[in-house]
Write a protein that holds these residues in place. Structure first.
Motif, mmCIF file in Angstrom:
data_model
loop_
_atom_site.group_PDB
_atom_site.id
_atom_site.type_symbol
_atom_site.label_atom_id
_atom_site.label_comp_id
_atom_site.label_asym_id
_atom_site.label_seq_id
_atom_site.Cartn_x
_atom_site.Cartn_y
_atom_site.Cartn_z
ATOM 1 N N GLU A 34 0.833 -1.189 0.000
ATOM 2 C CA GLU A 34 0.000 0.000 0.000
ATOM 3 C C GLU A 34 0.879 1.255 0.000
ATOM 4 O O GLU A 34 1.856 1.340 0.755
ATOM 5 N N PRO A 66 1.666 3.053 -6.979
ATOM 6 C CA PRO A 66 0.450 2.395 -7.460
ATOM 7 C C PRO A 66 -0.195 3.103 -8.639
ATOM 8 O O PRO A 66 -0.895 2.470 -9.426
ATOM 9 N N ARG A 124 4.941 -3.003 -7.781
ATOM 10 C CA ARG A 124 3.701 -2.372 -8.208
ATOM 11 C C ARG A 124 3.524 -2.458 -9.726
ATOM 12 O O ARG A 124 2.399 -2.548 -10.228
ATOM 13 N N SER A 128 0.389 -3.991 -11.845
ATOM 14 C CA SER A 128 -0.354 -3.348 -12.937
ATOM 15 C C SER A 128 -0.556 -4.329 -14.084
ATOM 16 O O SER A 128 -1.610 -4.340 -14.730
#
Length: 437
Positions: A34, A66, A124, A128
């Motif tokens: 996160e 992110p 990250r 994706s």
């Protein structure tokens, strides 16, 4: 027959348990990735290994990863076309797991900070790619009648697990400085297990899907590129206005998180557990409880009308965060975090589905590609601009540094106003001719 009361078809019902197992394991890994949590770790664990400006830029990079990692979606969409989707998903999950384990290793040095940030961005980026390919898998495995029900079930469970795991890491950070390391190794292990689960999963009509993708490439004669996408913005005025409003509002949103992480540490001196709760865990928990409401609202409204209401949640959260930092009233952080979580829930649905109000089955991927590209672009630029402005104020006008969150508030507020204007324009167009009332 009312499909809401029907059980899932046998094929879908057989797939769901493995899907839940796979994405639950993946959610634990994502809890460690996160943006808010990573920003807190960088700001607190690597403080002093480089200049404050370098550390704060690193906070902006990991907190925005992110978003700007979406720029790689083009690459993954092209890579997946005509290939075995489950095998690619497994490889990307292995990559994400390996990066998470690598993030547990760096020492508290400038080189360790660089390694941590690079591994976070790569993890990250792998995610994706997983998102792009997962969408194709879910489309193949579940018909439109059942897809939303299955997706909602998975997303809600995932948000709860992510909230719990990020909160656990926050508590560990306050307990012992290096306690995040075994948590990242465990998160990486979950991603590796998820890779094994997905490899044993099933993709319905995979041969037909691959054949259709290869045929589409032949028809198009070219892969997704700017030369394909720019004409979409030129000819579709409504979508162009939608992208403009999203650029304004989204720029404010993407500025907020890295700046907030820095301000919670430098200005309010909150503990790491509180920092993680405010920026990551609590918003994810609220996401779990509010996403169903937003889904029902979006089903009934055009995206302009939906955003004209939803955008004010982002503006309200941004204003409360700014007031909390300016006044030093930390109690304001908690309602701000709750409102932010509700805004994230609605924003996630709008981000994934909003383009469908402008596109058709034949060009939906082009519209989504534009949205993803612009999200990645502002995710790459705006957090660095926000942190840069904060650094300037902290160095030259420290008495104004606490006011810096008014900048993202101004952007989110302006974006909300644009959406209200677009909604009113939509209402005027829908009004019957000659109706002056």
């Amino acid at each position: 027959m009312d499909t809401a009361n029907q059980k899932l078809p046998r094929m879908a019902a057989a797939l769901v348990p493995r899907e839940l197992a796979n994405w639950s394991l993946t959610a634990v890994a994502l809890g460690a990735l996160e943006g808010g949590l990573l920003g807190v770790i960088v700001k607190n664990q690597f403080a002093g290994v480089a200049s404050p400006m370098v550390v704060n830029v690193a906070v902006a990079v990991v907190a925005a990863a992110p978003s700007f990692s979406n720029l790689a979606s083009f690459l993954f969409a092209s890579l997946a076309a005509g290939r075995d989707k489950l095998a690619l998903l497994g490889k990307l999950m292995l990559m994400m797991g390996a990066c998470l384990m690598l993030m547990a290793l760096p020492g508290r040095t400038a080189a360790g900070l660089a390694l941590f940030c690079v591994a976070a961005v790569l993890a990250r980026t792998a995610w994706s790619g997983i998102l792009v390919i997962r969408a194709a898998v879910w489309r193949a495995n579940y018909t439109r009648t059942w897809r939303a029900r299955v997706t909602a079930r998975i997303v809600r469970i995932a948000s709860l697990l992510m909230a719990g795991y990020s909160a656990l890491i926050g508590v560990l950070l306050d307990w012992r400085a290096d306690a995040f390391r075994p948590a990242f190794i465990a998160g990486g292990a979950c991603a590796l297990l998820a890779a094994q689960v997905i490899r044993k999963s099933r993709l319905r009509r995979q041969r037909q899907l691959i054949a259709a993708e290869l045929a589409e490439q032949v028809v198009q004669g070219r892969r997704l590129s700017l030369s394909v996408l720019i004409p979409v913005l030129r000819r579709d005025i409504d979508f162009r206005h939608y992208m403009l409003a999203m650029m304004v509002m989204g720029s404010g949103n993407l500025m907020t998180l890295p700046m907030l992480v820095i301000l919670l540490n430098e200005r309010l001196q909150l503990g790491q557990t509180q920092q993680v709760m405010v920026t990551s865990s609590l918003p994810l928990l609220v996401f779990f409880f509010t996403v169903s409401y937003w889904a029902r609202l979006l089903d009934r409204r055009h995206i302009f009308s939906y955003r004209a209401f939803h955008s004010w949640f982002f503006a309200a959260a941004s204003l409360l965060f700014a007031l909390a930092v300016i006044t030093g009233q930390t109690l304001l952080l908690w309602p701000a975090s709750v409102i932010l979580g509700a805004a994230f829930a609605g924003g996630s649905l709008g981000w994934n589905l909003g383009h469908n109000d402008f596109s058709n089955d034949g060009n939906a991927s082009h519209y989504m590609a534009i949205h993803v590209m612009l999200t990645g672009l502002r995710g790459l630029i705006m957090p660095l601009i926000g942190v840069g402005i904060y650094q300037y104020l902290a160095a030259s006008k420290p008495e104004y540094a606490s006011w810096v969150l008014l900048l993202p508030f101004t952007l989110t507020f302006s974006g909300a106003l644009i959406f209200v204007a677009l909604h009113l324009q939509l209402v005027r167009r829908a009004r019957p001719a000659g109706d002056g009332g």
